[in-house]
Design a protein around this motif. Sequence first.
Motif, mmCIF file in Angstrom:
data_model
loop_
_atom_site.group_PDB
_atom_site.id
_atom_site.type_symbol
_atom_site.label_atom_id
_atom_site.label_comp_id
_atom_site.label_asym_id
_atom_site.label_seq_id
_atom_site.Cartn_x
_atom_site.Cartn_y
_atom_site.Cartn_z
ATOM 1 N N ASP A 240 0.829 -1.206 0.000
ATOM 2 C CA ASP A 240 0.000 0.000 0.000
ATOM 3 C C ASP A 240 0.868 1.263 0.000
ATOM 4 O O ASP A 240 1.774 1.409 0.822
ATOM 5 C CB ASP A 240 -0.906 0.005 1.239
ATOM 6 C CG ASP A 240 -1.869 1.175 1.236
ATOM 7 O OD1 ASP A 240 -2.419 1.499 0.160
ATOM 8 O OD2 ASP A 240 -2.061 1.788 2.304
ATOM 9 N N GLY A 241 0.610 2.154 -0.950
ATOM 10 C CA GLY A 241 1.329 3.428 -1.019
ATOM 11 C C GLY A 241 2.690 3.353 -1.678
ATOM 12 O O GLY A 241 3.442 4.340 -1.646
ATOM 13 N N LEU A 242 3.031 2.209 -2.306
ATOM 14 C CA LEU A 242 4.370 2.050 -2.883
ATOM 15 C C LEU A 242 4.372 2.035 -4.413
ATOM 16 O O LEU A 242 5.328 1.570 -5.028
ATOM 17 C CB LEU A 242 5.013 0.755 -2.366
ATOM 18 C CG LEU A 242 5.281 0.690 -0.861
ATOM 19 C CD1 LEU A 242 5.900 -0.659 -0.502
ATOM 20 C CD2 LEU A 242 6.190 1.828 -0.410
ATOM 21 N N ASP A 243 3.317 2.557 -5.029
ATOM 22 C CA ASP A 243 3.227 2.513 -6.495
ATOM 23 C C ASP A 243 4.427 3.173 -7.169
ATOM 24 O O ASP A 243 4.861 2.746 -8.244
ATOM 25 C CB ASP A 243 1.945 3.204 -6.972
ATOM 26 C CG ASP A 243 0.705 2.376 -6.646
ATOM 27 O OD1 ASP A 243 0.869 1.223 -6.210
ATOM 28 O OD2 ASP A 243 -0.416 2.885 -6.815
ATOM 29 N N ASP A 244 4.972 4.200 -6.550
ATOM 30 C CA ASP A 244 6.076 4.937 -7.167
ATOM 31 C C ASP A 244 7.435 4.624 -6.545
ATOM 32 O O ASP A 244 8.430 5.272 -6.864
ATOM 33 C CB ASP A 244 5.812 6.453 -7.066
ATOM 34 C CG ASP A 244 4.550 6.872 -7.793
ATOM 35 O OD1 ASP A 244 4.304 6.332 -8.885
ATOM 36 O OD2 ASP A 244 3.808 7.718 -7.262
#
Length: 297
Positions: A240-244
Motif C-alpha cells: 500500500d502506497g508504494l506505487d512509485d
Amino acid sequence: MNSFNMRYHEVLNEYLLNVRDKVQISFELFPPKNEISCENLLQLVDKLKLFNPIFFSVTCGAFLGKKDNTYNISKKVYQRTGIETVPHLTCINLKREELINVAHKYWENGFRHILALRGDVEDFNSKPNMYAVDLVKLLKSVANFNISVAAYPEIHPESFDAHSDLINLKKKIDVGANRAITQFFFNIDCFLRFRDLCVHNGITIDIIPGIFPIVNFRQLCNFVKTSNVTIPRWIFNMFDGLDDNIEMREILGASITMDIVKVLYKEGIRNFHFYTMNKFKIVASACHILGMASNVL
C-alpha cells in the motif's frame, strides 16, 4: 519481531544450510515484444543459466504477429544455453491437424519436452473444441514427448469444485503427462493441502510449485482477476502506497518470495518453477538463498 517469529525464521534458515545440490529449479520466460526486448531476454538467459536450471520454459505469445514466436524463442534459448528448453503449446485456437504439424515440427527439431495447456478462453460460457487432456493424447500419438501440464492449488476458475479439478488432472496424467506445474500462489497452506489431496487421489507424479516473485503489484492484481488465486490481505497492506517506490517494492517482493521458498523447502519441496516475468533480481535472490550458484549476484 517477537521472540517466536525470530525463532521461526531461525528454524527456516537452518533448513537451508545444506540445500546446495539438493534443489532443482526451472524458469519461465515469455516471448519478447520486439528485437530490443529479444536481446534483453537473451542477456537475462545468460544470467539465469548460471543457476543451473533443469529447464527453461517459453510461454505462448503472439507478439510481432509471429505465429511461431514460441518456437523461435525456444530455439534461440536452447542454442544460447544448451539447457533443455520447453515450449508451451495451447490448443484453444488451433485445429487438430495444425497441432499435429506443430508437434512434428518440435520433435523433428529436437524438442522432447512440451508444456501442454488448453489456453485461455475469451468467454467462459463457450465450449472449447479441445482441452489439455486431448492435447496430451495428441502429443503422445505423435511421439513419446515428455509432457508437463498445469495444476491449480486454488482450483481452476472453470472447475465446479476441488474434486472435479483433481479428476481432470488425473485424466491428463493417465494419458501421458509426466509432471504438473502449479499456478502461482501465495497461500502456502493451499498448496500443501493440494499436494496431500493429489496423493490421496492416486496422483504420484511431481507437483512442482509455481513461484511468482512480485515485481509489479498492480500487474499481479490484474493477473489474478481471471483466476482463483488469492492475494492475502497482509500483502495488500505491505504494498500500500508504494506505487512509485520501485526499490521498496523489489525488496518486499524478494522477501515474500524467499519466505515462500523457505517454508516450502521445510515442507519437503525440492523442485521450484519460477515465473520470472523476464526479470532477474528477485528471482536471483530466491535462488541465492537456495544455495544455487551464489557467485552470480
